[in-house]
Scaffold this motif. Sequence first.
Motif, PDB file in Angstrom:
ATOM      1  N   LEU A   1      -4.533   4.667   5.962  1.00  0.00           N
ATOM      2  CA  LEU A   1      -4.544   4.381   7.395  1.00  0.00           C
ATOM      3  C   LEU A   1      -5.872   3.761   7.817  1.00  0.00           C
ATOM      4  O   LEU A   1      -5.917   2.794   8.563  1.00  0.00           O
ATOM      5  N   GLU A   2      -6.944   4.331   7.310  1.00  0.00           N
ATOM      6  CA  GLU A   2      -8.276   3.826   7.627  1.00  0.00           C
ATOM      7  C   GLU A   2      -8.377   2.354   7.233  1.00  0.00           C
ATOM      8  O   GLU A   2      -8.851   1.505   7.977  1.00  0.00           O
ATOM      9  N   LYS A   3      -7.895   2.074   6.031  1.00  0.00           N
ATOM     10  CA  LYS A   3      -7.995   0.740   5.472  1.00  0.00           C
ATOM     11  C   LYS A   3      -7.140  -0.245   6.266  1.00  0.00           C
ATOM     12  O   LYS A   3      -7.625  -1.294   6.683  1.00  0.00           O
TER      13      LYS A   3
ATOM     14  N   SER B   1       1.936   7.220  -6.479  1.00  0.00           N
ATOM     15  CA  SER B   1       1.525   6.510  -7.689  1.00  0.00           C
ATOM     16  C   SER B   1       2.701   5.762  -8.303  1.00  0.00           C
ATOM     17  O   SER B   1       2.523   4.912  -9.156  1.00  0.00           O
ATOM     18  N   ARG B   2       3.912   6.074  -7.805  1.00  0.00           N
ATOM     19  CA  ARG B   2       5.089   5.420  -8.384  1.00  0.00           C
ATOM     20  C   ARG B   2       5.226   3.976  -7.922  1.00  0.00           C
ATOM     21  O   ARG B   2       6.095   3.253  -8.392  1.00  0.00           O
TER      22      ARG B   2
ATOM     23  N   LEU C   1     -12.556   2.649   0.100  1.00  0.00           N
ATOM     24  CA  LEU C   1     -12.022   1.913   1.238  1.00  0.00           C
ATOM     25  C   LEU C   1     -12.197   0.417   1.062  1.00  0.00           C
ATOM     26  O   LEU C   1     -11.463  -0.377   1.610  1.00  0.00           O
TER      27      LEU C   1
ATOM     28  N   PRO D   1       0.678  -3.688  -6.076  1.00  0.00           N
ATOM     29  CA  PRO D   1       0.742  -2.328  -5.545  1.00  0.00           C
ATOM     30  C   PRO D   1      -0.651  -1.721  -5.450  1.00  0.00           C
ATOM     31  O   PRO D   1      -1.534  -2.035  -6.238  1.00  0.00           O
ATOM     32  N   PHE D   2      -0.867  -0.874  -4.449  1.00  0.00           N
ATOM     33  CA  PHE D   2      -2.153  -0.173  -4.345  1.00  0.00           C
ATOM     34  C   PHE D   2      -1.893   1.272  -3.951  1.00  0.00           C
ATOM     35  O   PHE D   2      -1.434   1.551  -2.854  1.00  0.00           O
ATOM     36  N   ASP D   3      -2.169   2.139  -4.885  1.00  0.00           N
ATOM     37  CA  ASP D   3      -1.943   3.570  -4.682  1.00  0.00           C
ATOM     38  C   ASP D   3      -3.176   4.168  -4.010  1.00  0.00           C
ATOM     39  O   ASP D   3      -4.279   4.062  -4.522  1.00  0.00           O
ATOM     40  N   ILE D   4      -2.993   4.784  -2.875  1.00  0.00           N
ATOM     41  CA  ILE D   4      -4.142   5.230  -2.085  1.00  0.00           C
ATOM     42  C   ILE D   4      -3.724   6.421  -1.244  1.00  0.00           C
ATOM     43  O   ILE D   4      -2.550   6.553  -0.896  1.00  0.00           O
ATOM     44  N   SER D   5      -4.668   7.318  -0.941  1.00  0.00           N
ATOM     45  CA  SER D   5      -4.302   8.526  -0.200  1.00  0.00           C
ATOM     46  C   SER D   5      -4.021   8.187   1.264  1.00  0.00           C
ATOM     47  O   SER D   5      -4.478   7.172   1.779  1.00  0.00           O
TER      48      SER D   5
ATOM     49  N   TYR E   1       0.874  -1.170   0.000  1.00  0.00           N
ATOM     50  CA  TYR E   1       0.000   0.000   0.000  1.00  0.00           C
ATOM     51  C   TYR E   1       0.907   1.213   0.000  1.00  0.00           C
ATOM     52  O   TYR E   1       1.784   1.318   0.856  1.00  0.00           O
TER      53      TYR E   1
ATOM     54  N   TYR F   1     -11.935   5.638  -9.597  1.00  0.00           N
ATOM     55  CA  TYR F   1     -10.675   5.515  -8.876  1.00  0.00           C
ATOM     56  C   TYR F   1      -9.510   5.850  -9.803  1.00  0.00           C
ATOM     57  O   TYR F   1      -8.572   6.545  -9.426  1.00  0.00           O
TER      58      TYR F   1
ATOM     59  N   GLN G   1      -1.702  12.071  -9.979  1.00  0.00           N
ATOM     60  CA  GLN G   1      -0.416  12.055 -10.668  1.00  0.00           C
ATOM     61  C   GLN G   1      -0.249  13.302 -11.518  1.00  0.00           C
ATOM     62  O   GLN G   1       0.631  13.367 -12.351  1.00  0.00           O
TER      63      GLN G   1
ATOM     64  N   GLN H   1      -7.631  12.401  10.046  1.00  0.00           N
ATOM     65  CA  GLN H   1      -7.735  11.301  11.012  1.00  0.00           C
ATOM     66  C   GLN H   1      -8.563  11.641  12.243  1.00  0.00           C
ATOM     67  O   GLN H   1      -8.565  10.904  13.200  1.00  0.00           O
TER      68      GLN H   1
ATOM     69  N   LEU I   1     -16.620  -1.791   5.977  1.00  0.00           N
ATOM     70  CA  LEU I   1     -15.353  -2.518   5.939  1.00  0.00           C
ATOM     71  C   LEU I   1     -15.145  -3.241   7.265  1.00  0.00           C
ATOM     72  O   LEU I   1     -14.821  -4.424   7.298  1.00  0.00           O
TER      73      LEU I   1
ATOM     74  N   ASN J   1      -5.008   9.180   4.235  1.00  0.00           N
ATOM     75  CA  ASN J   1      -6.073   8.902   5.170  1.00  0.00           C
ATOM     76  C   ASN J   1      -6.749   7.569   4.874  1.00  0.00           C
ATOM     77  O   ASN J   1      -6.996   6.768   5.765  1.00  0.00           O
ATOM     78  N   ASP J   2      -7.025   7.333   3.597  1.00  0.00           N
ATOM     79  CA  ASP J   2      -7.674   6.082   3.221  1.00  0.00           C
ATOM     80  C   ASP J   2      -6.772   4.903   3.554  1.00  0.00           C
ATOM     81  O   ASP J   2      -7.242   3.851   3.985  1.00  0.00           O
TER      82      ASP J   2
ATOM     83  N   PRO K   1      -6.623  -3.790  -4.764  1.00  0.00           N
ATOM     84  CA  PRO K   1      -5.947  -3.419  -6.008  1.00  0.00           C
ATOM     85  C   PRO K   1      -6.574  -4.045  -7.251  1.00  0.00           C
ATOM     86  O   PRO K   1      -6.471  -3.487  -8.342  1.00  0.00           O
TER      87      PRO K   1
ATOM     88  N   PHE L   1      -9.310   9.496 -10.350  1.00  0.00           N
ATOM     89  CA  PHE L   1      -8.765  10.096  -9.139  1.00  0.00           C
ATOM     90  C   PHE L   1      -7.252   9.911  -9.095  1.00  0.00           C
ATOM     91  O   PHE L   1      -6.496  10.818  -8.772  1.00  0.00           O
ATOM     92  N   GLN L   2      -6.803   8.711  -9.484  1.00  0.00           N
ATOM     93  CA  GLN L   2      -5.379   8.409  -9.467  1.00  0.00           C
ATOM     94  C   GLN L   2      -4.627   9.280 -10.482  1.00  0.00           C
ATOM     95  O   GLN L   2      -3.578   9.827 -10.188  1.00  0.00           O
TER      96      GLN L   2
ATOM     97  N   THR M   1       3.484   1.539  -8.630  1.00  0.00           N
ATOM     98  CA  THR M   1       3.269   0.601  -9.750  1.00  0.00           C
ATOM     99  C   THR M   1       4.604   0.257 -10.423  1.00  0.00           C
ATOM    100  O   THR M   1       4.836  -0.891 -10.784  1.00  0.00           O
TER     101      THR M   1
ATOM    102  N   ARG N   1     -10.086  13.481   6.814  1.00  0.00           N
ATOM    103  CA  ARG N   1      -8.791  13.268   6.183  1.00  0.00           C
ATOM    104  C   ARG N   1      -7.644  13.516   7.140  1.00  0.00           C
ATOM    105  O   ARG N   1      -6.533  13.085   6.923  1.00  0.00           O
TER     106      ARG N   1
END
Lengths: 373, 420, 621
Positions: free
Chosen positions: B125-127, B96-97, C564, B116-120, B92, C575, C583, C287, C465, B122-123, C568, C578-579, B99, C285
Amino acid sequence: MSKIVLTNVDKFYGKNHVLKNLNLTIEDGDFMTLLGPSGCGKTTTLRVVSGLEKPQNGSIHMDGKEIVNAAEAYFAPPSQRNLNLVFQSYALWPHMTVFDNVSFGLKIRKESSDVIAKKVASALERMQIGEYAKRYPTELSGGQQQRVAIARAIVSEPRLLLLDEPLSNLDAKLRVDMRSELKRLHHETGTTIIYVTHDQVEALTMSTRIALYRKGELVQVAPPLELYDNPCNLYTADFIGNPSINFIKGAAQVTEDGMTVDSAMGQVTFARADMTPQAPKSGRVEVTLGLRPEQLTISRTRDDEHRVEAHVYSGMPAGSETLVTVRVGGALVTVKELGSTHYGSDETVYLSFNAKKANVFDTASENLIKYCV
Amino acid sequence: MFKRKNWLAALLALVMVLSLAACGGGNSGSGSSGGGDAQQPSGGDAGQTAPADPAAGDLTEWEQSSGIYETGETDEELYQKALEEGATVTLYSISSRCTKVAEAFMEKYPGLECVPFDISTNDLLEKVTREYEAGSPTADVVHIKDQDGSMYLEYVANKIFYNYKPADIFAHIDPLYTETTTPLYIELTQLFYNTEAYPDGSPVTNLWQLTEPQWKGKIMMQNPLDNLAWGSWITGFCVGDEPQRLADAYKELYGEDLVLSDGCENAGFEFLKRLHANNPIFTASSDEIAESVGTPGQSDPPVGFCASSKLRKAADNGWVFAPVNLVPDTGIPAVNTLYIVEGSDHPSAAKLLVRFMMGGVDGDTSGYAPFNTLGGWPVRDDLEPAEGSTPFAEINVAPFDANEMYYNYNTVRDFWQQLG
Amino acid sequence: MKPNEQNFSKSRRLKNQIKAVVTNPYNVIVLVAIILLTYLIVFPLVDMLATTFKLAQRDLRSVPGGVAGEFTFYYWQRLLASDMSMNLLIKPLMNSLVIGAGVSVCAITLGSVLAWLMVRSDLPFKPFFSLAVIIPYMIPSWVKSQAWLSMFKTPRVGGAPGFVASIMLKAGMSTETIETVLAPIAYGQIAVIIVLTLHYYAYTYLLVSAALNSINSELEEMGEIQGASKGLILRKITLPLVLPAMLSAVILTFSKAIGTFGTINYLGSPVNFRTLSSELYSNNRSQNTQTAFAMAILMICIASLSVFINQRLIGSRKSYATIGGKGGRSTPIGLAGWKPLITLVLIVFFIVGIIMPVMILIVESCMMTEGTYSLSNFTLYYWIGEGNPNIMEGVPGIFKNSNFKLSLWNSLKLTFVNGVFGTIFGQMLGYICAKGRGTFHGRLVEQLVFIPYLIPSVAFGGIYLSMFSKDQTIFGVTLIPALYGTFALLTLTSVVKHLPFASRAGTSNMMQISGELEEAAAIEGAGFFQRFVKIVFPLSKGGFISGFMLIFVSIMKELDLIILIMTPTTTTLPYLAFQYQNQNCPQASDCVAIVMFSIVFLVYALANIFGDADLAKSMAG
């Protein structure tokens, strides 16, 4: 063919008491009409019998078999009651052809396809709509839709056929045609029919018996003519008959032998033999005379000493008959005379009636105290 | 027909019973999830004592089986173990790099799969937290930044995350960074100005100049209340030696001592208060700041704080901007860090991936290469920063102390919130 | 059973009662629905509420002597009664209410006027207009916000100035003047209200046009015969009849407007304009989950209050909706001399409000670098590029990109599967609401189903979740296995979150089917399921498709909710967009957005042509 017995049936919608302790027996083969003004509970009775509504109290038996026992919360589902229903709106399924509409119930019962085809064809033929089998309901006229609805109801040969104001959406001429067809249908199949209507002409012309409702209660159950001739109270008398019965207030001196009534129609004496068992035995009683318009005769001359003087209010000749409204004393009285006669306004005429045919009601209790014989 | 009806009724009755049961299940589920927090090591003592590598006897089952404190393994040993334990590893990452890292990893170690999983932030940590609490950890390796010290004082202290410390690689890293983290590389928040509008160099050289009236409404930044990164950034000014450095810089600029206003404990708070009073423009994203400052053809462009990593996008976008090395500094560094997640079923592959991302020891730095760009500085003394980078040693950076940051974070956040 | 039995047995009564309840599939379905909804909706809500009273470990530093997980008023106290309350709650709340009210008023007005023009007037090009009018619902609101900024952005915030500002600059106006004139329009309250209005008027349009469609024009003609003027008819006859529809539109618009985040983030940030929803997202965001949840609960309360007020207002008027429901003739009302003007205004409106955002998106997706308007800068690289290491860090154009293909496939799978399941459940719940109107269970289901609409997506996703990452067991028996990482969980979450729309569509759909049609089948002996399959379902096919469309459109755009829950391998188009945005490849992001929009539009057009779907119909009732 079946006999239906409703015992002490009560139905509430919320706090609204729609059927009040209803007791009604429908004999095997009857054409029973439930008659009354809108909102009196007749359609509810039909739905209770059909199983679409569950009464809170009472029981219903069909050919001796219990189908509803509210005390034990037992309600046989509609499909086990061997009956069918024609809705006021017909409730034809718009996405099915006439054939599919009519054959639906048979398919649910898993009849074989050739039996279905034969039965549907026969039902459509009987209703004279065989050629429309492939059409959709929206492609049919109102009268044709009506026939489809009936065909759908009779195709499974139910022992009991329920009809909910089936003719109310048709025009006057079609209505008369359908009346005779329904009567023929009843005659041919011998099925017990319960028929709901607010139209007294339909009720009188078609039924073998009529149940008259008033605010959720049965007022009188009787064959049509009996209902017409001897309405049990003022309400029935007023509801049945077109044009309406004439009510004339009077006072009666009752004795062991009968009674003598003084009213605007003069003094008339009725024999005890013609009076009902509930009639008072003696004393002075306020009464109401009930005189059907056709029982009154009208004359321009006072050819009989019993005739009472009256003044024409309006005259309405209608070809085969003439309706004349006259003023007698303080009351307006309608007279029906066969043939066409012209009466001028305010013309003085003389009325008389056959005392044997007249109904007399106790004004206080509203009940009938003298039969028409 | 009749039989079938009865059967149906029985079935429906069964469904009802089951749904009632399901309802009950929900309740029991709620009970256990409510208790989930309690099962974690109590946080009360976590903050006070930094976890040390425990003696072998105190190891948890996973610590033992994963050998997380075993730091002497070679790449080859780990590769073999990784192949045995399932040949897969999930990463996680907030970048984005990731990948590209995954592709390079799979190329170098055939037979291993890297997801790989690109994620913000907060998400992520939450996840991870939710997955961990639910007992179904999915990530093996986490790439994130420890900006407010919470990674160390919450996640590492509570043994949700582990710092894997490969000895051979750590030998090349300043212990300043390895004390609380396994660092990957350093990013900075820098002040950028438009080089086209200011060809003679930055119009601002001292941080305090930004509190002057001529910059009112012309400073771009992100709202510190919007995310942890910017919240940490403002906290950095108020803790440790930084307030003193700010006070000194003030004196250097104006020749007089800074007078603190009411409610401001130190020069850091005073700076934040004056900065806020100068109506900075908040944007929705860091890129927007780069674009606002760097777009050519502006007559009176603003200046803006943004991540140093935006430098690498300048050429692509035709932005004309440059960072300025302010006095005393432009806040704390953002250290990108790597963690291995507790309960990971692929600890060897995870270790191998961490080593790979940190640049390895065999001279093949393909795992680090994606991160070695303008605006990012390696933590290892044996790796060269990207071409054209200013040497890290020449840049003014505020000191970072995980403990100070962590314990003052809420105070500074609430201070900023009260400013409006 | 013996006939004429007078006294009854209590045990038989009980047995019959139980049998009646158990053997009636309707009861069973209602029961199962209530249990499931409680589990899937009330439980998350309670969980959220509980979280706000539980001290998080990260806040031990602010609560001396606290223990993680213990009961605390810290979050509520900080929110409601501390020095922070003003900035954290009161100001944002006021802004939220202003936005909510402003957007409601504008969107209701605009939507109703458009609905009236489309349904009742003799406007030309109606088929075109009525298709175009739905498009805003399909364009994500951030696209509209971007379009707004590229129109009105002022020089102060740097970067390329907006279209209007650059014209003013060319005209020789000073930046100060431009700032004074444009800034109030470009950012903050007014901008947010206008952009959100352009997004949410679709709800009003759909609801009101459905209501107008069901009004027999004879009612209006009667007014005309009585000598009322057109204005008077509109006010005294038409308006009261569509008032219930307008009031329900207020609810939808108001709750959405106070809950929206993207637009406020784009257009509010530059002037530090914050609402409760942006505070919520900020806290989330950062936390500060507990504070965020507390704000979410406050928002749910506000929205519930508005629902309550609405129900009070509608009250007995609800029955109006069925007046003239037989759908008599509808004679268009002449616009007379106003016709060309109104047509022109509408065309301009559609060009500016609908076609322009889409065009900007398309143009941007074809520009090598943003904001450089020269022919040489146009490229199809982001669509079909092979992967040039100098552009976008070597990521190929979307049609050559395996990630895109995976996301496209996932999105299609998700939207179709969810659309189908969501619609089926929606119709079932709609059936319960419609048949149970006025009963306790009907109202209960109606209320329960509305709650997910009010729970912020991120919170909802997070709770799901947690709930489903481990086996759900009772007495050691596993009822639901751990769903985390499975497609099933994605589906479950999206279906439940979109139930408010789905069941609303279902309810209005089921209301149209006369009860007698079902009763007729019951008399023929058709069981519940036979009736549903043979009568109810075929008759509701059109509404079914419309309901499907509503969910489809909404899930296609969904990101917050499922991010959430995604793993992958289950990434979706939003998504990916967004990604790409992350970038700093807005062009590629635009490409994905265009693909999303095209799919939605295509499906809608197909459904419109072949399935007589009508979004308007599914919103009525």
